[in-house]
Design a protein around this motif. Structure first.
Motif, PDB file in Angstrom:
ATOM      1  N   PHE A  81      32.333  50.779 -31.458  1.00  0.00           N
ATOM      2  CA  PHE A  81      32.960  51.677 -30.492  1.00  0.00           C
ATOM      3  C   PHE A  81      33.898  50.951 -29.527  1.00  0.00           C
ATOM      4  N   ILE A  82      34.240  49.725 -29.899  1.00  0.00           N
ATOM      5  CA  ILE A  82      35.242  48.963 -29.141  1.00  0.00           C
ATOM      6  C   ILE A  82      36.517  48.952 -29.971  1.00  0.00           C
ATOM      7  N   PRO A  83      37.503  49.785 -29.625  1.00  0.00           N
ATOM      8  CA  PRO A  83      38.720  49.859 -30.449  1.00  0.00           C
ATOM      9  C   PRO A  83      39.522  48.569 -30.371  1.00  0.00           C
ATOM     10  N   ARG A  84      40.141  48.232 -31.497  1.00  0.00           N
ATOM     11  CA  ARG A  84      41.027  47.076 -31.513  1.00  0.00           C
ATOM     12  C   ARG A  84      42.175  47.339 -32.475  1.00  0.00           C
ATOM     13  N   VAL A  85      43.322  46.774 -32.175  1.00  0.00           N
ATOM     14  CA  VAL A  85      44.512  46.924 -33.012  1.00  0.00           C
ATOM     15  C   VAL A  85      44.794  45.597 -33.700  1.00  0.00           C
ATOM     16  N   GLY A  87      47.155  44.202 -37.189  1.00  0.00           N
ATOM     17  CA  GLY A  87      47.973  44.414 -38.381  1.00  0.00           C
ATOM     18  C   GLY A  87      48.389  45.849 -38.614  1.00  0.00           C
ATOM     19  N   GLY A  88      48.710  46.564 -37.544  1.00  0.00           N
ATOM     20  CA  GLY A  88      49.151  47.938 -37.688  1.00  0.00           C
ATOM     21  C   GLY A  88      48.031  48.935 -37.893  1.00  0.00           C
ATOM     22  N   ARG A  89      46.796  48.479 -37.735  1.00  0.00           N
ATOM     23  CA  ARG A  89      45.636  49.351 -37.897  1.00  0.00           C
ATOM     24  C   ARG A  89      44.863  49.461 -36.593  1.00  0.00           C
ATOM     25  N   LEU A  90      44.338  50.642 -36.328  1.00  0.00           N
ATOM     26  CA  LEU A  90      43.451  50.850 -35.187  1.00  0.00           C
ATOM     27  C   LEU A  90      42.031  50.951 -35.726  1.00  0.00           C
ATOM     28  N   TYR A  91      41.210  49.965 -35.361  1.00  0.00           N
ATOM     29  CA  TYR A  91      39.833  49.910 -35.824  1.00  0.00           C
ATOM     30  C   TYR A  91      38.901  50.569 -34.805  1.00  0.00           C
ATOM     31  N   GLY A  92      37.820  51.163 -35.296  1.00  0.00           N
ATOM     32  CA  GLY A  92      36.806  51.742 -34.426  1.00  0.00           C
ATOM     33  C   GLY A  92      36.141  52.935 -35.086  1.00  0.00           C
ATOM     34  N   ARG A  93      34.891  53.174 -34.728  1.00  0.00           N
ATOM     35  CA  ARG A  93      34.150  54.289 -35.309  1.00  0.00           C
ATOM     36  C   ARG A  93      34.818  55.616 -34.959  1.00  0.00           C
ATOM     37  N   GLY A  94      35.156  56.376 -36.003  1.00  0.00           N
ATOM     38  CA  GLY A  94      35.819  57.654 -35.817  1.00  0.00           C
ATOM     39  C   GLY A  94      37.329  57.593 -35.831  1.00  0.00           C
TER      40      GLY A  94
END
Length: 368
Positions: A81-85, A87-94
């Motif tokens: 639940f900690i978003p990170r960007v 390589g052009g991707r947004l990571y995170g649950r949901g």
């Protein structure tokens, strides 16, 4: 647009929408965000769960489009639940399922409210989809929040899911005879009886069928319950089956085939969800297909989803509904991500599609 979508999606990820309290807080956040951007909002509540609808455009419009997004997500580790960007991707649950879609729909609503379309747009932001949807979208449909066409922003990689399998979840209980564990020959082991029948159940004739978008149904042994003590022959065993049947199949026929295969067992339906059978030739589907191909610049595909989504609540009323969302991967798993550029494409596609509904543009015209 890109920065706005990343910020809004990241905010939603951080809310960890896995409990009623967190989901309700997220709904209130979305309501406040929309109102601050000039979008009128109606707050609903059902059995302690909140949801919102926002209507833009003409009340008596020729056509009504429903944009449906769920805010609840499946549980995960704190770091999910900690978003990170990267390589052009947004990571995170949901991020992929489906808070990125929600952010794009919200941002689109904030854009459209300044120049309301000739058609009618209903934005629905709901809870409960991951647990079945009855308390969210199912409730709103019962309250009359429907339209002529529905887009659920589920993850589809900018392809369009026009069909979805039906859901049939069943408990099959086998009976035995209890006895002391040291003298198993004096009893009848219900667990052994169940397992001896399992392969027969998993290979019944309905499992050999196929349809236009699906090569086979699916059959999952999801849970086994049986036995009370290590020193006792179990006299009860239940198999919990999660069957996803084809739109061309009849769930009553499937149940009957199970009962015939295990005549001495008790068969109980735990949950049934209807399939989605939106026509690939539906004018709204074709219009969305054309908008996607034109804006995205690549060929998109029409396909069938193995799982179910909130589209089924609309489909039950004969309303054409599709799943359509951005590009990403790993939903419900670690390293879930959405491609940021696809969120931008997604919002532009929806805007172009709405312009087509208004008759303002043809498929070879779009405002860049």
């Amino acid at each position: 647009m890109e920065d706005m979508l990343v910020r809004l999606t990241s905010s939603l990820i951080q809310m960890e929408n896995t409990t009623p309290e967190r989901i309700n807080y997220s709904v209130e956040f979305c309501a406040d965000w929309l109102q601050r951007h000039g979008v009128p909002v109606r707050l609903w509540e059902n059995q302690g769960l909140k949801m919102i609808t926002a209507t833009i455009g003409q009340v008596n419009a020729r056509s009504t489009l429903v944009l449906n997004g769920h805010l609840d997500v499946v549980p995960g580790h704190p770091e999910n639940f900690i978003p990170r960007v990267e390589g052009g991707r947004l990571y995170g649950r949901g991020s992929y399922d489906m808070l990125g879609s929600v952010a794009a729909m919200m941002n689109l609503a904030a854009d459209l409210v300044h120049q309301p379309p000739n058609c009618r747009i209903i934005l629905q932001l709901v809870p409960d989809e991951e647990k079945g949807g009855e308390l969210g979208s199912g409730f709103l449909v019962e309250q009359g929040s429907i339209g002529d066409f529905v887009i659920c922003g589920e993850p589809t990689n900018l392809n369009i899911a026009v069909q979805a399998k039906g859901v049939l979840q069943v408990r099959v209980e086998f009976s035995g005879v209890a006895a002391h564990g040291s003298r198993p020959w004096l009893g009848k082991n219900a667990i052994v009886a169940a397992m001896q029948k399992y392969n027969e159940l998993a290979t019944l004739d309905f499992m050999q069928e196929s349809s236009r978008f699906f090569p086979v149904p699916s059959f999952n042994l999801a849970k086994i319950e049986g036995g009370a003590a290590l020193n006792q022959v179990p006299d009860r065993c239940s198999l919990y089956l999660d069957i996803r049947y084809l739109p061309t199949q009849n769930p009553a026929d499937i149940l009957e085939s199970i009962r015939q295969a295990v005549p001495d067992a008790h068969v109980e339906t735990l949950r049934h969800g209807s399939p989605v059978t939106t026509s690939e030739f539906d004018p709204y589907v074709q219009s969305l297909y054309q908008s996607t191909a034109h804006v995205f610049g690549k060929k998109t595909a029409l396909f069938g989803q193995d799982g179910s989504a909130d589209t089924r609540f609309f489909a039950q009323y004969g309303i054409p509904a599709v799943e359509f969302g951005p590009i990403g991967a790993n939903h419900h798993g670690p390293d879930e991500y959405v491609e940021i550029e696809s969120l931008v494409y997604y919002q532009k596609i929806l805007k172009h599609f709405i312009k087509q509904l208004e008759g303002k543009v043809s498929t070879d015209e779009i405002e860049k």
